[in-house]
Design a protein around this motif. Structure first.
Motif, short mmCIF file in Angstrom:
data_model
loop_
_atom_site.label_atom_id
_atom_site.label_comp_id
_atom_site.label_asym_id
_atom_site.label_seq_id
_atom_site.Cartn_x
_atom_site.Cartn_y
_atom_site.Cartn_z
N ILE A 170 -23.35 -55.57 -13.61
CA ILE A 170 -24.45 -54.77 -13.70
C ILE A 170 -24.69 -54.95 -15.04
CG2 ILE A 170 -25.06 -52.44 -13.65
CD1 ILE A 170 -23.89 -52.25 -11.01
N PHE A 171 -23.78 -55.20 -16.15
CA PHE A 171 -24.33 -54.95 -17.48
C PHE A 171 -25.04 -56.25 -17.68
CE2 PHE A 171 -23.47 -56.39 -21.87
CZ PHE A 171 -23.52 -55.44 -22.55
N GLY A 172 -24.52 -57.49 -17.12
CA GLY A 172 -25.40 -58.64 -17.38
C GLY A 172 -26.90 -58.41 -16.85
N HIS A 173 -26.96 -57.74 -15.41
CA HIS A 173 -28.26 -57.40 -14.92
C HIS A 173 -29.09 -56.71 -15.51
CE1 HIS A 173 -30.71 -56.85 -11.10
NE2 HIS A 173 -30.61 -55.43 -11.26
N LEU A 174 -28.54 -55.66 -16.21
CA LEU A 174 -29.44 -54.70 -17.14
C LEU A 174 -29.58 -55.35 -18.36
CD1 LEU A 174 -27.54 -51.22 -16.62
CD2 LEU A 174 -29.64 -52.08 -15.44
N TYR A 175 -28.94 -56.27 -18.78
CA TYR A 175 -29.02 -56.78 -20.38
C TYR A 175 -30.06 -57.84 -19.98
CZ TYR A 175 -28.69 -59.63 -24.43
OH TYR A 175 -28.87 -60.10 -25.58
N VAL A 176 -30.27 -58.42 -18.92
CA VAL A 176 -31.27 -59.70 -18.90
C VAL A 176 -32.71 -58.95 -18.36
CG1 VAL A 176 -32.08 -61.38 -17.13
CG2 VAL A 176 -29.66 -61.32 -18.17
N ASN A 177 -32.51 -57.94 -17.54
CA ASN A 177 -33.82 -57.41 -17.05
C ASN A 177 -34.47 -56.26 -17.84
OD1 ASN A 177 -34.38 -58.36 -14.09
ND2 ASN A 177 -31.90 -58.14 -14.51
N LEU A 178 -33.54 -55.54 -18.57
CA LEU A 178 -34.38 -54.58 -19.21
C LEU A 178 -33.90 -54.48 -20.93
CD1 LEU A 178 -33.08 -51.36 -17.41
CD2 LEU A 178 -34.98 -52.37 -17.30
N TYR A 179 -33.16 -55.47 -21.51
CA TYR A 179 -32.57 -55.39 -23.12
C TYR A 179 -33.48 -56.76 -23.48
CZ TYR A 179 -30.31 -54.41 -27.11
OH TYR A 179 -30.03 -54.24 -28.62
N ALA A 180 -32.90 -57.82 -22.87
CA ALA A 180 -33.44 -58.99 -23.40
C ALA A 180 -34.83 -59.22 -23.62
CB ALA A 180 -32.71 -60.33 -22.72
N GLY A 181 -35.59 -60.11 -24.45
CA GLY A 181 -37.04 -60.16 -24.19
C GLY A 181 -37.74 -58.99 -24.51
N ASP A 182 -38.74 -58.95 -23.53
CA ASP A 182 -39.52 -57.82 -23.70
C ASP A 182 -39.25 -56.49 -22.82
OD1 ASP A 182 -41.43 -58.72 -25.67
OD2 ASP A 182 -42.51 -59.88 -24.14
N GLY A 183 -37.93 -56.79 -22.20
CA GLY A 183 -37.53 -55.64 -21.62
C GLY A 183 -38.17 -55.42 -20.27
N VAL A 184 -38.12 -54.03 -19.87
CA VAL A 184 -38.65 -53.47 -18.74
C VAL A 184 -39.99 -53.91 -18.51
CG1 VAL A 184 -39.29 -51.25 -19.22
CG2 VAL A 184 -38.65 -51.85 -16.98
N SER A 185 -40.94 -54.01 -19.84
CA SER A 185 -42.33 -54.22 -19.68
C SER A 185 -42.62 -55.53 -19.27
CB SER A 185 -43.06 -53.96 -21.17
OG SER A 185 -42.45 -54.70 -22.07
N ALA A 186 -41.57 -56.54 -19.14
CA ALA A 186 -41.93 -57.88 -18.74
C ALA A 186 -41.72 -58.14 -17.33
CB ALA A 186 -41.24 -58.87 -19.67
N LEU A 187 -41.45 -57.15 -16.51
CA LEU A 187 -40.90 -57.17 -15.23
C LEU A 187 -42.10 -57.58 -14.31
CD1 LEU A 187 -37.90 -54.90 -14.44
CD2 LEU A 187 -37.99 -57.15 -15.00
N ASP A 188 -42.26 -58.54 -13.67
CA ASP A 188 -43.43 -58.74 -12.61
C ASP A 188 -43.07 -59.73 -11.69
OD1 ASP A 188 -43.48 -61.18 -13.93
OD2 ASP A 188 -45.47 -60.59 -14.86
N PHE A 189 -43.81 -60.12 -11.02
CA PHE A 189 -43.45 -61.19 -9.85
C PHE A 189 -43.02 -62.50 -10.58
CE2 PHE A 189 -44.44 -64.86 -7.23
CZ PHE A 189 -43.63 -64.41 -5.91
N ALA A 190 -43.66 -62.95 -11.63
CA ALA A 190 -43.24 -64.34 -12.23
C ALA A 190 -41.83 -64.15 -12.74
CB ALA A 190 -44.43 -64.48 -13.20
N PHE A 191 -41.49 -62.92 -13.47
CA PHE A 191 -40.20 -62.79 -13.86
C PHE A 191 -39.14 -63.00 -12.87
CE2 PHE A 191 -36.43 -60.24 -14.83
CZ PHE A 191 -36.10 -60.67 -16.24
N VAL A 192 -39.22 -62.16 -11.71
CA VAL A 192 -38.24 -62.34 -10.63
C VAL A 192 -38.46 -63.74 -9.84
CG1 VAL A 192 -37.70 -61.52 -8.44
CG2 VAL A 192 -38.62 -60.19 -10.05
#
Lengths: 161, 156
Positions: free
Chosen positions: A43-65
């Motif tokens: 989960i540390f890895g999951h949160l790091y990649v999805n919420l911390y790295a890059g633009d974090g939560v603002s980068a989440l969309d279909f293309a990201f997944v």
């Protein structure tokens, strides 16, 4: 009437242990610790990649997944995460139901309609449905669905603009 | 003369508000103001347990929603983006911060529970380990919160 006493330390009739064999509560206890250890790391890895790295939560969309699940590594990562975490959470909720809700005394319909039984059934039902749903989604997922807005697709899709 | 509890003198009303009547009984007997504490109750052992439960329940219900909204990628890119975009506001951003805070505590305290169970001196040091958990949790949040809040409140 004379009573015959056994010799000291004579063995009684063999002890019959209730539910002898598998100790399910023990394996539940072991599972919480074993899965917990893995989950802390994953989960540390999951949160790091999805919420911390890059633009974090603002980068989440279909293309990201889609970009992640185009790789078998992330498919299997998320599958393991799904099964470990949901079973860990469900077993924890089972503990809470056991702690805070009185288990039914009756049988039959009286048992079926008790809050304890209803909550446990709902918990089991939700867990099984979500495990199956999540597994199907991860492995039947198409990162480049046809007839979708090309602007929403990951850049590696032929139709992506 | 021994003083029985039924013969306790009525405490004289004190002008000082800091002293409660129960602590003034003849200066000899102090009745507990609340249920007597134990080595467990009201201390690190209890509060770590309470926090572990509350965070666990919160994370579980988040997980149910998280699996369902992620499953929308199987419906269509439009459906997934529509739902994810409703999360992209300050309130949900603070919710994500609270979620990470809950997961961080639950995970670190879970490691403490494992150490209590399997480490020979774990039980003896469980209270120290609780404060180490809190310290590590603060470090974790100091690392995460500013960056996350920039993502939430910063310009797109």
């Amino acid at each position: 009437m004379a009573v015959t006493l056994n010799e000291p330390r004579t063995k009684d009739s063999p002890v019959v242990r209730r539910g002898a064999g598998k100790n399910w509560e023990k394996w539940g206890w072991v599972y919480m610790r074993a899965s917990g250890l893995v989950l802390v790391v994953m989960i540390f890895g999951h949160l790091y990649v999805n919420l911390y790295a890059g633009d974090g939560v603002s980068a989440l969309d279909f293309a990201f997944v889609a970009g992640k699940w185009a790789s078998p590594f992330w498919q299997w990562y998320d599958l393991v995460l799904l099964w470990l975490s949901l079973i860990h959470g469900a077993n924890g909720m089972r503990t809470l139901i056991n702690d805070y809700s009185i288990s039914p005394i009756g049988t039959g319909l009286k048992k079926l309609l008790s809050p304890h039984f209803i909550m446990k059934s709902a918990l089991l039902g939700a867990t099984v449905v979500l495990l199956i749903l999540g597994t199907l989604v991860i492995f039947t997922f198409d990162p480049c669905p046809v007839s979708s807005n090309p602007e929403l697709l990951p850049s590696f899709c032929p139709a992506a603009s | 003369m021994s003083l029985k509890s039924t013969q306790l003198p009525t405490p004289t009303p004190s002008k000082s508000r800091t002293l409660r009547p129960t602590s003034l009984l003849n200066g000899r007997i102090s009745l507990p103001k609340r249920p007597a504490g134990t080595v467990y109750r009201g201390r690190e052992g209890m509060w770590s347990w309470v926090l572990h439960r509350i965070t666990g329940v919160g994370i579980f219900f988040f997980l149910l929603v998280h699996i369902l909204d992620t499953a929308l990628v199987r419906v269509s890119p439009e459906a997934y983006n529509a739902v994810i975009n409703t999360y992209k506001n300050p309130i949900m951003g603070l919710g994500e911060l609270a979620l990470v805070a809950a997961i961080g505590f639950h995970g670190l305290n879970g490691l403490r529970i494992i150490l209590i169970d399997f480490w020979s001196v774990g039980t003896r040091n469980h209270r120290l380990m609780f404060w180490i958990v809190i310290a590590l949790w603060i470090v974790l949040m100091l690392g995460f919160a500013p960056r996350h809040l920039m993502h939430v409140f910063g310009a797109q």
